[in-house]
Structure formats: C-alpha cells, structure tokens
Motif scaffolding. Structure first.
Motif, PDB file in Angstrom:
ATOM      1  N   ILE A   1      10.078  49.166 -11.446  1.00  0.00           N
ATOM      2  CA  ILE A   1      10.879  47.946 -11.588  1.00  0.00           C
ATOM      3  C   ILE A   1      12.367  48.268 -11.488  1.00  0.00           C
ATOM      4  O   ILE A   1      13.117  47.573 -10.791  1.00  0.00           O
ATOM      5  CB  ILE A   1      10.527  47.221 -12.907  1.00  0.00           C
ATOM      6  N   VAL A   2      12.795  49.331 -12.139  1.00  0.00           N
ATOM      7  CA  VAL A   2      14.214  49.729 -12.074  1.00  0.00           C
ATOM      8  C   VAL A   2      14.598  50.106 -10.640  1.00  0.00           C
ATOM      9  O   VAL A   2      15.650  49.688 -10.136  1.00  0.00           O
ATOM     10  CB  VAL A   2      14.504  50.888 -13.058  1.00  0.00           C
ATOM     11  N   VAL A   3      13.757  50.878  -9.978  1.00  0.00           N
ATOM     12  CA  VAL A   3      14.029  51.259  -8.587  1.00  0.00           C
ATOM     13  C   VAL A   3      14.010  50.011  -7.697  1.00  0.00           C
ATOM     14  O   VAL A   3      14.813  49.884  -6.766  1.00  0.00           O
ATOM     15  CB  VAL A   3      13.018  52.321  -8.099  1.00  0.00           C
ATOM     16  N   GLY A   4      13.131  49.072  -7.991  1.00  0.00           N
ATOM     17  CA  GLY A   4      13.083  47.825  -7.232  1.00  0.00           C
ATOM     18  C   GLY A   4      14.368  47.024  -7.373  1.00  0.00           C
ATOM     19  O   GLY A   4      14.890  46.493  -6.396  1.00  0.00           O
ATOM     20  N   ILE A   5      14.894  46.944  -8.583  1.00  0.00           N
ATOM     21  CA  ILE A   5      16.171  46.233  -8.797  1.00  0.00           C
ATOM     22  C   ILE A   5      17.286  46.938  -8.041  1.00  0.00           C
ATOM     23  O   ILE A   5      18.119  46.290  -7.400  1.00  0.00           O
ATOM     24  CB  ILE A   5      16.472  46.111 -10.302  1.00  0.00           C
ATOM     25  N   ALA A   6      17.284  48.267  -8.081  1.00  0.00           N
ATOM     26  CA  ALA A   6      18.286  49.024  -7.313  1.00  0.00           C
ATOM     27  C   ALA A   6      18.094  48.775  -5.818  1.00  0.00           C
ATOM     28  O   ALA A   6      19.075  48.701  -5.072  1.00  0.00           O
ATOM     29  CB  ALA A   6      18.178  50.513  -7.626  1.00  0.00           C
TER      30      ALA A   6
ATOM     31  N   PRO B   1      12.278  48.052  -0.438  1.00  0.00           N
ATOM     32  CA  PRO B   1      11.803  46.674  -0.632  1.00  0.00           C
ATOM     33  C   PRO B   1      11.803  46.326  -2.124  1.00  0.00           C
ATOM     34  O   PRO B   1      10.790  46.472  -2.815  1.00  0.00           O
ATOM     35  CB  PRO B   1      10.391  46.703  -0.045  1.00  0.00           C
ATOM     36  N   GLY B   2      12.945  45.898  -2.635  1.00  0.00           N
ATOM     37  CA  GLY B   2      13.151  45.744  -4.064  1.00  0.00           C
ATOM     38  C   GLY B   2      12.184  44.824  -4.772  1.00  0.00           C
ATOM     39  O   GLY B   2      11.571  45.191  -5.773  1.00  0.00           O
ATOM     40  N   LEU B   3      12.044  43.612  -4.274  1.00  0.00           N
ATOM     41  CA  LEU B   3      11.179  42.639  -4.932  1.00  0.00           C
ATOM     42  C   LEU B   3       9.727  43.103  -4.918  1.00  0.00           C
ATOM     43  O   LEU B   3       9.004  42.945  -5.903  1.00  0.00           O
ATOM     44  CB  LEU B   3      11.329  41.285  -4.230  1.00  0.00           C
ATOM     45  N   LEU B   4       9.318  43.707  -3.830  1.00  0.00           N
ATOM     46  CA  LEU B   4       7.954  44.216  -3.722  1.00  0.00           C
ATOM     47  C   LEU B   4       7.708  45.345  -4.722  1.00  0.00           C
ATOM     48  O   LEU B   4       6.647  45.406  -5.355  1.00  0.00           O
ATOM     49  CB  LEU B   4       7.682  44.694  -2.292  1.00  0.00           C
ATOM     50  N   LEU B   5       8.680  46.230  -4.897  1.00  0.00           N
ATOM     51  CA  LEU B   5       8.536  47.313  -5.876  1.00  0.00           C
ATOM     52  C   LEU B   5       8.455  46.779  -7.301  1.00  0.00           C
ATOM     53  O   LEU B   5       7.655  47.271  -8.109  1.00  0.00           O
ATOM     54  CB  LEU B   5       9.698  48.297  -5.757  1.00  0.00           C
ATOM     55  N   CYS B   6       9.268  45.783  -7.612  1.00  0.00           N
ATOM     56  CA  CYS B   6       9.208  45.183  -8.949  1.00  0.00           C
ATOM     57  C   CYS B   6       7.828  44.584  -9.201  1.00  0.00           C
ATOM     58  O   CYS B   6       7.216  44.809 -10.249  1.00  0.00           O
ATOM     59  CB  CYS B   6      10.282  44.104  -9.096  1.00  0.00           C
ATOM     60  N   TRP B   7       7.348  43.824  -8.245  1.00  0.00           N
ATOM     61  CA  TRP B   7       6.032  43.198  -8.388  1.00  0.00           C
ATOM     62  C   TRP B   7       4.936  44.258  -8.468  1.00  0.00           C
ATOM     63  O   TRP B   7       4.010  44.143  -9.284  1.00  0.00           O
ATOM     64  CB  TRP B   7       5.777  42.237  -7.226  1.00  0.00           C
ATOM     65  N   ALA B   8       5.020  45.304  -7.645  1.00  0.00           N
ATOM     66  CA  ALA B   8       4.010  46.365  -7.655  1.00  0.00           C
ATOM     67  C   ALA B   8       3.997  47.100  -8.996  1.00  0.00           C
ATOM     68  O   ALA B   8       2.931  47.519  -9.470  1.00  0.00           O
ATOM     69  CB  ALA B   8       4.253  47.348  -6.512  1.00  0.00           C
ATOM     70  N   GLY B   9       5.159  47.262  -9.612  1.00  0.00           N
ATOM     71  CA  GLY B   9       5.215  47.872 -10.932  1.00  0.00           C
ATOM     72  C   GLY B   9       4.457  47.050 -11.965  1.00  0.00           C
ATOM     73  O   GLY B   9       3.693  47.584 -12.780  1.00  0.00           O
ATOM     74  N   VAL B  10       4.636  45.733 -11.922  1.00  0.00           N
ATOM     75  CA  VAL B  10       3.915  44.855 -12.842  1.00  0.00           C
ATOM     76  C   VAL B  10       2.419  44.865 -12.517  1.00  0.00           C
ATOM     77  O   VAL B  10       1.577  44.871 -13.421  1.00  0.00           O
ATOM     78  CB  VAL B  10       4.483  43.417 -12.804  1.00  0.00           C
ATOM     79  N   LEU B  11       2.083  44.883 -11.238  1.00  0.00           N
ATOM     80  CA  LEU B  11       0.676  44.934 -10.830  1.00  0.00           C
ATOM     81  C   LEU B  11       0.000  46.200 -11.374  1.00  0.00           C
ATOM     82  O   LEU B  11      -1.094  46.133 -11.950  1.00  0.00           O
ATOM     83  CB  LEU B  11       0.558  44.888  -9.308  1.00  0.00           C
ATOM     84  N   ALA B  12       0.645  47.337 -11.213  1.00  0.00           N
ATOM     85  CA  ALA B  12       0.081  48.598 -11.714  1.00  0.00           C
ATOM     86  C   ALA B  12      -0.074  48.554 -13.229  1.00  0.00           C
ATOM     87  O   ALA B  12      -1.096  48.990 -13.771  1.00  0.00           O
ATOM     88  CB  ALA B  12       0.969  49.775 -11.295  1.00  0.00           C
ATOM     89  N   TRP B  13       0.930  48.014 -13.907  1.00  0.00           N
ATOM     90  CA  TRP B  13       0.866  47.900 -15.361  1.00  0.00           C
ATOM     91  C   TRP B  13      -0.284  46.986 -15.788  1.00  0.00           C
ATOM     92  O   TRP B  13      -1.015  47.300 -16.734  1.00  0.00           O
ATOM     93  CB  TRP B  13       2.203  47.373 -15.885  1.00  0.00           C
ATOM     94  N   ALA B  14      -0.455  45.872 -15.092  1.00  0.00           N
ATOM     95  CA  ALA B  14      -1.526  44.935 -15.441  1.00  0.00           C
ATOM     96  C   ALA B  14      -2.900  45.544 -15.187  1.00  0.00           C
ATOM     97  O   ALA B  14      -3.832  45.337 -15.965  1.00  0.00           O
ATOM     98  CB  ALA B  14      -1.369  43.636 -14.651  1.00  0.00           C
ATOM     99  N   MET B  15      -3.021  46.302 -14.108  1.00  0.00           N
ATOM    100  CA  MET B  15      -4.323  46.856 -13.755  1.00  0.00           C
ATOM    101  C   MET B  15      -4.698  48.092 -14.584  1.00  0.00           C
ATOM    102  O   MET B  15      -5.857  48.244 -14.969  1.00  0.00           O
ATOM    103  CB  MET B  15      -4.360  47.217 -12.267  1.00  0.00           C
TER     104      MET B  15
END
Length: 177
Positions: free
Chosen positions: A30-35, A43-57
């Motif tokens: 998420i931090v790298v995505g914001i950067a 791809p910032g927004l995609l990295l943020c979302w992928a971080g949440v996806l990994a956390w949820a899974m």
C-alpha cells in the motif's frame, strides 16, 4: 533466524507468524502504491488494491476483511474511472485533442529513459507543447499545454485520493480485526 528475532524484538511483530508477515507485506504494498501514484512509475492504485487483496485472502481476521476488500475495490474502480473521465472532459472543453496527449506520452516515456526522475514530466510537457505548437502555432501552444498539465495533475490527485482511501479503509479494518 537471528534477524527474525531482532526484527521481532524491535517492532513487536512476530514475522514467523504468517498473518503478521502478510499484514506487513500488505502495508508495504500500500505504501509503495501510494508512492507509485505520486511518482508515476508503478501502478499505484493497483498495488494498493493488491495489498488489501493479499491481506484479505491470507491475513487473519474475520468477515470484516472482506468488507474492507469490497470498499477498496469500489474505491479503486471509482478512482480509475474518475481519473480518466473528469480530466478528459476538461481537455475536450479546452479543445486539446487526444493526439496531443499521445505525443506527450511518447516523449514522456522517452524522457523517462533519457533523464532519470524528471524525464517523464519534462518529456510529457515538451511533447504536448510541440504537438500543440504544430497544431495551433507558437502563440497558442502554451495555454493549451497548461490545460493538459492541469488535467494530468487532476488525474494524479484523484488517483492519490483513491489510494489514500484504500489505505484508510485497510487501517480501519486492521484496527477492527
């Protein structure tokens, strides 16, 4: 193993625990995505979302993590749509054609490789200005270039707000878990 013990001692996080490791890695994504939103290389927004996806899974917690993922997904989709639609509408009103943006993009990519860090922005500005100069003449090229720069800035701001919204939703979900 000694490094894990030192990391655990310094942060209080047990990195041998899979849930903790996933949480830390999700936070880093998420931090790298914001950067990546601020410095448009990743791809910032995609990295943020992928971080949440990994956390949820793979992270711990109950059903609340799926609510956080749903909120993050809605924010990512809305941010992506608005980031293209709203600035695009403003460019059409200002009379800046898509070919001008394409020229800016091509020179921006070339500038990225020629001049590290600032080449992307400098190449984009130069490309838009040259395309508008060829299309409108020297006198009208700069006002048109300013419209394009404002649209790109607005697009980045929209994406940043969406990324920060995803980070905020994740932090709330993390605190609630």
């Amino acid at each position: 193993m000694a490094r894990l013990a030192v990391a655990e001692e310094n942060t209080g996080v047990d990195l041998s625990d899979t849930e903790s490791t996933v949480t830390v890695l999700a936070g880093l994504a998420i931090v790298v995505g914001i950067a990546g939103v601020i410095v448009p290389i990743l791809p910032g927004l995609l990295l943020c979302w992928a971080g949440v996806l990994a956390w949820a899974m793979f992270g711990g917690g109950g059903w609340g993590k799926w609510v956080v993922l749903a909120v993050a997904t809605l924010l990512a989709i809305a941010g992506t749509l608005v980031k293209y639609l709203w600035p695009g509408r403003q460019l059409k009103r200002a009379g800046v054609p898509n070919t001008t943006l394409l020229a800016g993009g091509v020179l921006g990519i070339a500038g990225f490789f020629l001049i590290p860090l600032v080449g992307l922005v400098a190449g984009f500005v130069l490309g838009v200005w040259l395309a508008e100069r060829a299309r409108l003449g020297e006198g009208q090229a700069w006002p048109s270039t300013k419209h394009a720069l404002k649209a790109v800035g607005l697009s980045m701001l929209i994406e940043l707000f969406a990324a920060l919204g995803i980070a905020g939703a994740w932090l709330i979900g993390l605190a609630a878990a």
